[in-house]
Enzyme design. Structure first.
Site, PDB file in Angstrom:
ATOM      1  N   ILE A   1       0.880  -1.160   0.000  1.00 13.16           N
ATOM      2  CA  ILE A   1       0.000   0.000   0.000  1.00 13.16           C
ATOM      3  C   ILE A   1       0.921   1.214   0.000  1.00 13.16           C
ATOM      4  O   ILE A   1       1.842   1.312   0.820  1.00 13.16           O
ATOM      5  CB  ILE A   1      -0.952  -0.009   1.215  1.00 13.16           C
ATOM      6  CG1 ILE A   1      -1.902   1.202   1.189  1.00 13.16           C
ATOM      7  CG2 ILE A   1      -0.199  -0.072   2.534  1.00 13.16           C
ATOM      8  CD1 ILE A   1      -2.982   1.146   2.268  1.00 13.16           C
ATOM      9  N   SER A   2       0.717   2.108  -0.949  1.00 10.91           N
ATOM     10  CA  SER A   2       1.660   3.205  -1.145  1.00 10.91           C
ATOM     11  C   SER A   2       1.648   4.198   0.018  1.00 10.91           C
ATOM     12  O   SER A   2       0.702   4.262   0.802  1.00 10.91           O
ATOM     13  CB  SER A   2       1.334   3.959  -2.442  1.00 10.91           C
ATOM     14  OG  SER A   2       1.549   3.156  -3.561  1.00 10.91           O
ATOM     15  N   GLN A   3       2.716   4.970   0.096  1.00 11.14           N
ATOM     16  CA  GLN A   3       2.827   6.065   1.052  1.00 11.14           C
ATOM     17  C   GLN A   3       1.673   7.050   0.835  1.00 11.14           C
ATOM     18  O   GLN A   3       1.366   7.408  -0.305  1.00 11.14           O
ATOM     19  CB  GLN A   3       4.168   6.754   0.823  1.00 11.14           C
ATOM     20  CG  GLN A   3       4.441   7.968   1.666  1.00 11.14           C
ATOM     21  CD  GLN A   3       5.726   8.658   1.242  1.00 11.14           C
ATOM     22  OE1 GLN A   3       6.416   8.194   0.323  1.00 11.14           O
ATOM     23  NE2 GLN A   3       6.054   9.758   1.890  1.00 11.14           N
TER      24      GLN A   3
END
Length: 219
Positions: free
Chosen positions: A66-68
């Site tokens: 899950i991206s920043q």
């Protein structure tokens, strides 16, 4: 749209995340509101839930992340959504960005290639009361022709080039966000379709997992 389902113990952490994103230059109030509304802790594994509101990428299984939050916010700002658009998302993943898009657009169509991820994500989106999203298991590089063209397309994996099917399914005047580059490092690029031609602009260097499929990298 997403219901406000934040447990009290997460409210302070989420507000601090929103303030941190503002400090980093995120100005779009609709994007900040979406981040304040969507319960990110639901979309990360229980083992890292205590880190849900850190501004960092987290593992979600199947070799995916899950991206920043800053990357999500910076990207979504570029789409300039008003709430009336139809958006295609390539890479449902954890479902977190899907939920953010559901707050920002009228309809979201999302494609995921990993059945195990999709099996986990569907009930989480239901738990978060996301209603305006349709999900497909398949090759995202081929898009979802049935519901195109799309006002916005967001690709959540790194590609060597823009997949031809996605270029075709982007509406005139539509905006596409896609990481372009090698398997390990890319440049998040914004394309706008004008007179049938994509015009690109670099946004920020990123590191996404490879976009696998007929219009991307081989498996």
């Amino acid at each position: 749209m997403v219901a406000s389902t934040v447990e009290p113990e997460f409210r302070g952490a989420r507000r601090r995340l929103v303030e941190a994103l503002q400090d980093k230059g995120i100005r779009d109030l609709a994007v900040l509101r979406a981040i304040d509304q969507v319960p990110r802790h639901l979309f990360v594994p229980p083992t890292v839930r205590h880190r849900a509101y850190e501004d960092s990428a987290l593992p979600i299984g199947s070799g995916q992340t899950i991206s920043q939050p800053y990357v999500h916010a910076r990207a979504l700002e570029q789409l300039m959504l008003t709430g009336k658009e139809k958006v295609l998302e390539i890479g449902t993943g954890s479902g977190y960005q899907t939920a953010l898009l559901s707050e920002l657009a009228a309809q979201v169509f999302s494609i995921e290639r990993f059945p195990a991820l999709l099996d986990k994500t569907r009930p989480i989106l239901q738990q978060a009361n996301v209603r305006n999203v349709s999900i497909l298991l398949g090759d995202g590089t081929l898009g979802w022709r049935e519901y195109g063209p799309y006002d916005g397309i967001v690709v959540s994996a790194g590609a060597p080039h823009v997949p031809p099917a996605l270029e075709e399914q982007l509406a005139e005047g539509g905006r596409m966000l896609i990481p372009i580059g090698g398997r390990d490092e890319q440049m998040l690029t914004l394309f706008v379709k004008r007179n049938g031609v994509l015009e690109g602009r670099d946004i920020v260097p990123v590191r996404f997992v490879p976009l696998i499929g007929a219009g991307g990298w081989p498996a």
